[in-house]
Design a protein around this motif. Structure first.
Motif, short mmCIF file in Angstrom:
data_model
loop_
_atom_site.label_atom_id
_atom_site.label_comp_id
_atom_site.label_asym_id
_atom_site.label_seq_id
_atom_site.Cartn_x
_atom_site.Cartn_y
_atom_site.Cartn_z
N ASP A 1 -16.91 -26.47 20.06
CA ASP A 1 -16.38 -25.15 20.41
C ASP A 1 -16.50 -24.16 19.26
O ASP A 1 -15.86 -23.12 19.26
N ASP B 1 -17.75 -23.80 28.80
CA ASP B 1 -16.53 -23.38 28.10
C ASP B 1 -16.73 -23.41 26.60
O ASP B 1 -16.26 -22.52 25.88
N ASP B 2 -17.38 -24.46 26.14
CA ASP B 2 -17.64 -24.55 24.70
C ASP B 2 -18.46 -23.35 24.22
O ASP B 2 -18.16 -22.75 23.19
N HIS C 1 -18.66 -20.49 25.51
CA HIS C 1 -17.78 -19.32 25.55
C HIS C 1 -16.91 -19.26 24.28
O HIS C 1 -16.80 -18.22 23.63
N SER C 2 -16.32 -20.38 23.94
CA SER C 2 -15.49 -20.43 22.73
C SER C 2 -16.31 -20.07 21.49
O SER C 2 -15.84 -19.37 20.60
N SER D 1 -23.90 -19.60 31.31
CA SER D 1 -23.52 -19.18 29.97
C SER D 1 -24.33 -17.97 29.53
O SER D 1 -23.82 -17.05 28.90
#
Lengths: 349, 608, 608, 349
Positions: free
Chosen positions: A25, A79-80, A82-83, A118
């Motif tokens: 992340d 999600d990663d 995004h982080s 993404s």
């Protein structure tokens, strides 16, 4: 020597390396810098996403590239990613205007690295931030298709957009048999043309002094390359080959069979190419300059000459290149003269 | 095979040669690669395939040939890579020249008749890596013809050209030396030093002579570098010329045994070369006109020494005797004319013809009395300190051990002291035999000599049988030593007559002279009649084409040659219509490989 | 004692000096005796007593002194005779000068305060007689004061000046070199050759550069001889200057180990000098700023190596342990930072503090882990070929043997392969002990390493006791090595604190720093507090007169000095009113003998 | 070094030699030659009698003299001496006019060598032979007494008579400490004066280059000696030191600590002394010239230069000395310059 041999050697080296575990992340790296955009020096945010890695590098890949070891052990999910983006953008919270440069140590447009989802998220997020004046994404040319370009232009919606391609050289021979890059000059030209019709600009990365190439041939190769790509690139950025861990270049360097380029070589190149093509932006960031693994002159002048190169990159003023001098320049001139005739044992002093 | 290069003289793997180009180049030589672009230069480079397309390269070669003529050596387009990268031996094949003229190319495992010069790819990258460098040289030299030139680029420095030449490199360049000048390095044949670390110039070359060091240090860069370049090139050229002189003198080995101490990797190269002895030995002359100086631990492993020791085992058979007398060596040679050996011989007196005599010596190990005049047994000099090194001890012991293993004696008498005696005791213990020591600590004392006499006398069982004919056996042994076991019996059948005072012996069979012993070398020179006698042994024969030679045989005329032949060996020349005798000027292998040069210096020839 | 000569720097018996005459002469130097008649020359000869009466000779000396001044060296009237004739040490006594000024005289067994230069009588007659020449030099040098000059007349040639300087000759002359020129001899630093035997000039000196050999050969006698004289003197002067540079660099030993191969007698001189090791050792610096190159069989006997080995026996006591682990050396030094030793150390892991580690190596023999950083253990380079010579084998075996004789272990583990292992087996057999081998042929293989770990673990009886404090013991060992057995305990009493990362250790006692380990040399530098601690051992003390020194101690101020002191040793300076610490620049014996020069470079000083 | 030391060394050498057995009724040697007598070149008969030997040589003696080994194992008696004389005279049977030169390898006048009776016999025999124009006898000066001179003059009765004395040098130092001759210059002068008053002439033998003496000093020593003896000698004969068996000189020579004189040295000496003293006869017979044990120049010129020296000795014409030249003369000149400063190791090239 066939390309297959070279790839085999690179792959053998790759397989001996250990990839360090890392957090998915966080980006592999991100930093604030300065960049020249449309004749104006503005801040830049560089983001290197940690992804599953360059598909080409994982299968062997380029002889000088060690970025493949920045890839994640397990693929980061959306999600990663995004982080990672948010983490990087936080660094830029104080900036008023900036250009954002996106790298993945592979290709941003490779959906195996950055999923379509993404990619959409990222580009939308960047579009929405008004401070961002321009977005540059790096990719291998095979991912520059009508489809991907249309998608990107839809998402970024009018904001200046640029694709950056590591062409390295206009010589297919060197790109194939020295760098093991896996695509041709025609591939690059095609990508550039696909972009251009959509108003997308192209930045070409060139590589000064890939392995096996003498200092003088390396200089000439870049000068010739700049001439060759002039019609297809809006910006030329010349990378000075440095010795990255876990690469064929490192293996050669350890055995004194490779020396990173002299800073005098890039000074010479910038001076000559800019004089010939005053209308394109030619830049170079001499990463690692002065160290044994990076481009270097002698111990006395490396820092000053590297500064001059950086200064030129921002100003495009060739006079800054004329302001530096050192006695080691005579040695470099002599090396240029002699390094063509060492028949496989490059001069490494 | 080559048209533009000739080997004029060899000294082991090293050689004096000549590149027969528009400007002749005596090799080993230093060349300046910065002239490789200049079509006026005798050697030009047709370019790198990293840089130009094969088609352009091809055109380039053709243009160069047209503009320069045949006597310019064109280095074929190349795509050199460092040794880390493995490569197939394929990619340059297509660049093979079809037309005439001198060509050079990277060595890639293949050879061609049109190539006069091979380049050791990435030679410079082997600097400091003795093992790989040596293996590469041996591989190349064993693949390419003897009379092609070998160029090792970007590695020469004054400190290493002697070793490079010793290993068989013909061409080197000034690249590293010139670059050192631009790095403020002051070179010598022993190493290098930064200019500003020197207190004075240790040199009187044309650059340094009269120069003041502080003036030079404070000069502007280009002037200082120019000074250094002049000095460094002077040193490089002088060292190269000196090496050529030592090859001509046949003493390069002696020189490098000292000079190689300049760097550990050079010393390692010497040791590796000795370990792979056949590489240098196969072209090392059997006799030299100079003394052999054995001055280092590596002298024990030099080709001449190893060959002598091997031949004692392989070719020498002692005349039948029940008693062996072991004696120490002497400073004066051949041993038997020395004061100490004169005393031993007197002490042995009439018993002498019933014993074998064996002399212990460093570096040769053991010298049977019969071979004491053979090169280098009568032609070596050593440093005398009275103590032996462990290596000498081990080497001489191993020689004695192997001799005693293959030769049975009823009794072994050792008339030796000090380390010699310790060697005998060690070997006796190892073999589980008894060696009788007859010296009391001073082999030439009256007591020791009378002890020797008494002991030998008491050991001899039956002196009524005919004793050894010493001179005859000596000459037979030398013949065996020279031509292989059995040659002695052929050349000196029973009834052969020996004339002349020691050692100028002439051998007659049926009233015709068959051979003369040449004392200077301790070798037999054959007559045609002598050649007839040993011809059936099929040894040391050079077979030539159907022509009538006069004076000398050139190598292209050689069809076949005994691979045991070494330069300076006595050989028999045989052709469809002639038989001859002479002295080889090349090794047997080299004769058949070479297209230039004198193979045999003919002494006598007879037509059928 | 001398007023007109000063030794500026030493490198074993060799030294850089200066004759402080009307024209200063840097020594070792070449002088031209044909100027000895010229009163303008800095050195003049007052004549031969064969030729003039003692009265005239006496008057001659007085006249010369009056006309030339004190700073001309007058060689006193002499009646020289060749070595064959024995002579009493009497006849020149009467010629002793009473007045001031510089004098030289033939060495005849006596010395005088007024003499600055001694002449080795008939030195030229010893040419080629290594034993007598060496004995004579040692006799003279051991008799005359350190800081007087020694002149060896009529012997120097380019080929031998390096060895002459190595043995401690300060002045040589051009006599033989000039004469060679008139004999058509062309000299090099490796020997000589008749001019007409050369094919080309192997030289680029100011005479040879550009000269054509056939032109020179066909010149008239005087011109040809003049050419040769210029060349030969160039070579001689260049070689002499090069030798001076090598002394300044402290690498003369490395040079002569190669160069002495030019002649057997020069090699014999090297070997004799090594056999009589104390001669050179007594003034050989304990550390050098350069790597030690061990490239010849004689490297095993060089003073630094012998001294190291002696000190390991005499001064080193291993920390108490029941298990000894024998390891091979590594190319990277100190050994413990090499990849292989890192693996050994990891494998030993927590057990390591219960074992002693001993590294086998050529040329040093054995290196206890505690001393791996001491000079030259971390400062040598060798030629690597993978094979050991018999001399290396014997030397290392003898060192291991003597170590195991004086140190008892419950178990000895040898984690070594190849020749190292053979050495361990040989020594074990000789001692009748068992050595456990833990390597399978590759000491860094997983299997070997785990074998090492397992073996050591199983051998250790009781790990509950406190293990060896490795760093503390290393520093104690180095102190012992430097100052003699026991110094370590004094400098690092229990409770001493060690700071700093390896190897830049600082030692504190009662919160005061007592010493620092200087990693470059592997030596401890003391503080004044450190000096206080080891003062009671009465070792390495230089006693000075009653004055307050600043910066450096000149030798005339030295009253007494430990004769074990060598140049570069750490010493304690003690005077009636001060104590100080510093670095010796001369040997202890030399300090007390010299009237000129810096004895100690003082670092700290404290008044009482 | 004291004289005693030197004599001890010489004696030690003597004692290691073996004396070969020989016939007592034959002279040690005898031969016919040419000699210059009163400006006329006539034949000469030289007789070297075998006697019990030189008393001085038997007790040690001169460092260069090996004639002592010519002495007889047992003393020849008067009959033997008579036979020796007759044997020698037979060689001269064809001559018409001659000078007879008598040597004994010691002193003819030493009665322990030649008894009074034999001396009388010899001189009477020579007196009676009319062909004999002059008789010369060699002796150490201590045997030249009023008594012996009167005796000789009585016997020879008016025939020219000459004593020949091996003075070697006028330097007492060199004669004592280098040659170990055992008499002084004053002894010679006294002998010469005793002879002169009786009308007996004196011939002085000088020795060029005794041991320990440099080439240049040796030349100067002879020139000085000629000046010194000029008033006392009617003829000067310069012997060039050669290396005789069983001598100290040989021991030195074997160890390269002695070199016989250069022929250029005698050329120089003859030239300079004859120019200075045209009225005395100065001669030299370079015995063994050209060999390593004898006086020599280089291999090329030794024979010619030795011939010139012999020719000069007969003609006393210095122009014959000027007629020879060779490149090795430069080497000799250099040696003259440098050999003074070798401090005990003479230049032996």
């Amino acid at each position: 020597m066939t390309m297959k041999d070279l790839n085999k050697i690179v792959l053998d080296i790759r397989e001996r390396q250990r990839i360090k575990p890392s957090a998915n992340d966080r980006p592999a790296a991100s930093w604030i810098g300065k960049d020249l955009v449309d004749g104006e020096i503005i801040d830049s945010l560089t983001i290197i996403f940690r992804t599953s890695g360059c598909y080409w590098g994982c299968a062997g890949g380029c002889t000088m590239c060690g970025y493949v070891y920045d890839s994640a052990a397990e693929s980061p999910d959306d999600d990663d990613i995004h982080s990672q983006l948010e983490h990087a953008l936080k660094k830029a919270s104080d900036l008023e205007k900036m250009v954002v440069k996106i790298f993945t140590s592979g290709s941003f447009l490779d959906e195996n690295e950055i999923s379509r989802k993404s990619r959409e998220n990222i580009l939308l997020r960047l579009k929405e931030d008004d401070r961002i004046a321009k977005v540059i994404v790096e990719t291998r040319p095979e991912f520059v298709t009508d489809q991907t370009m249309d998608d990107c232009m839809d998402l970024i919606a009018g904001k200046p957009f640029e694709i950056a391609v590591g062409l390295e050289t206009s010589s297919d021979k060197i790109r194939s048999e020295s760098i093991n890059k896996g695509f041709s000059f025609r591939d690059f030209v095609r990508a550039s043309e696909i972009a251009k019709v959509r108003g997308i600009t192209t930045k070409a990365y060139l590589l000064l002094k890939p392995p096996f190439i003498s200092e003088g041939m390396a200089v000439n190769d870049i000068i010739r390359s700049v001439n060759d790509i002039y019609p297809y690139a809006d910006t030329v950025s010349i990378n000075l080959c440095n010795v990255q861990k876990g690469t064929l270049v490192e293996m050669l360097w350890e055995r004194k069979q490779f020396r990173p380029p002299w800073l005098w070589s890039i000074v010479e190149i910038l001076h000559r190419t800019k004089s010939a093509h005053p209308d394109i932006v030619i830049m170079s960031d001499p990463v690692g300059a002065g160290s044994q693994r990076g481009p270097h002159n002698c111990k006395i002048c490396s820092r000053d000459v590297a500064d001059a190169v950086r200064n030129f990159s921002l100003t495009q003023d060739i006079r800054v290149l004329e302001s530096v001098s050192c006695e080691c320049r005579y040695l470099w001139e002599k090396i240029i003269e002699l390094d063509d005739y060492t028949y496989g044992a490059p001069i490494t002093v | 095979m080559t048209r533009y290069f000739e080997v004029l003289q060899s000294d082991g793997a090293a050689r004096i040669g000549e590149m027969i180009l528009k400007r002749k180049i005596q090799t080993p030589s230093i060349i300046d690669v910065s002239y490789f672009r200049d079509p006026e230069n005798p050697i030009v480079d047709a370019g790198s395939l990293w840089n130009i397309s094969p088609e352009d390269a091809d055109a380039n070669v053709k243009d160069l040939r047209t503009s320069t003529g045949d006597d310019t050596l064109i280095i074929l387009p190349h795509q050199a890579i460092p040794p880390v990268i493995l490569h197939e031996n394929s990619d340059v094949n297509e660049m093979m020249p079809e037309d005439s003229g001198a060509y050079g190319c990277l060595y890639r495992g293949w050879t061609s008749d049109n190539i006069d010069l091979y380049i050791m790819e990435a030679a410079g990258a082997f600097d400091n890596n003795a093992k790989k460098f040596f293996e590469k040289i041996v591989e190349i030299r064993n693949t390419i013809p003897f009379d092609t030139a070998l160029y090792a680029p970007a590695i020469a420095l004054p400190e290493n050209v002697a070793m490079l030449a010793y290993l068989g490199i013909d061409l080197m360049d000034s690249t590293k030396t010139i670059l050192a000048s631009y790095r403020d390095l002051y070179l010598t044949s022993e190493g290098m030093q930064y200019l500003d670390r020197l207190s004075e110039f240790p040199c009187r070359c044309s650059a340094c002579n009269g120069a003041d060091i502080s003036d030079i240090v404070s000069m502007a860069g280009p002037d200082r570098q120019e000074f250094l370049k002049q000095h460094n090139l002077n040193v490089l050229e002088a060292e190269m010329a000196y090496v050529r002189e030592r090859i001509r003198e046949e003493t390069l080995r002696e020189y490098i045994e000292g000079q190689c101490r300049a760097r550990p990797w050079l010393t390692a190269l010497l040791r590796l070369s000795d370990r792979e002895c056949s590489y240098a030995e196969s072209n090392t002359q059997v006799v030299r006109s100079v003394e052999m100086i054995a001055n280092t631990s590596e002298s024990l492993t030099r080709p001449e020494v190893v060959r002598f020791a091997d031949r004692v085992v392989d070719r020498y058979a002692p005349p039948l005797a029940d008693v062996l007398v072991i004696l120490p060596c002497s400073a004066k040679k051949p041993y038997s004319i020395s004061p100490s050996h004169q005393q031993f011989i007197r002490a042995l007196g009439k018993h002498r013809k019933y014993v074998n005599e064996l002399i212990l010596t460093s570096p040769l190990g053991i010298v049977p009395r019969e071979l004491e005049i053979a090169y280098p047994a009568a032609h070596y000099d050593i440093s005398v300190t009275g103590q032996w090194s462990a290596d000498e001890f081990e080497w001489v012991s191993s020689r004695l051990y192997s001799y005693l293993c293959s030769n049975d004696y009823g009794s072994v008498v050792a008339h030796v002291d000090g380390p010699y005696r310790k060697i005998c005791e060690t070997v006796a213990q190892k073999l589980g035999i008894r060696i009788i020591c007859t010296s009391n600590g001073n082999a030439t004392s009256k007591e020791s000599l009378s002890n020797l006499k008494g002991t030998v006398s008491s050991l001899l069982k039956d002196e009524s049988v005919t004793g050894i004919k010493k001179t005859e056996e000596m000459l037979r042994s030398i013949a065996d030593f020279q031509f292989g076991k059995g040659a002695g019996k052929m050349l000196l059948p029973d009834g052969a007559v020996i004339k002349g005072p020691y050692p100028k012996y002439q051998i007659y069979v049926d009233k015709s002279q068959v051979a003369t012993l040449v004392p200077q070398y301790g070798m037999l020179a054959l007559t045609l009649k002598g050649a007839d006698l040993i011809l059936p042994s099929n040894s040391y024969i050079v077979t030539i084409d159907d022509f009538i030679p006069r004076g000398s045989i050139l190598s292209p005329g050689v069809i076949k040659a005994d691979t045991r032949i070494r330069p300076m060996d006595e050989v028999i020349v045989q052709g469809p219509r002639i038989i001859g005798v002479g002295r080889a000027l090349m090794g047997g292998k080299q004769m058949t490989q070479s297209t230039r040069g004198i193979a045999v210096d003919l002494r006598h020839v007879r037509k059928y």
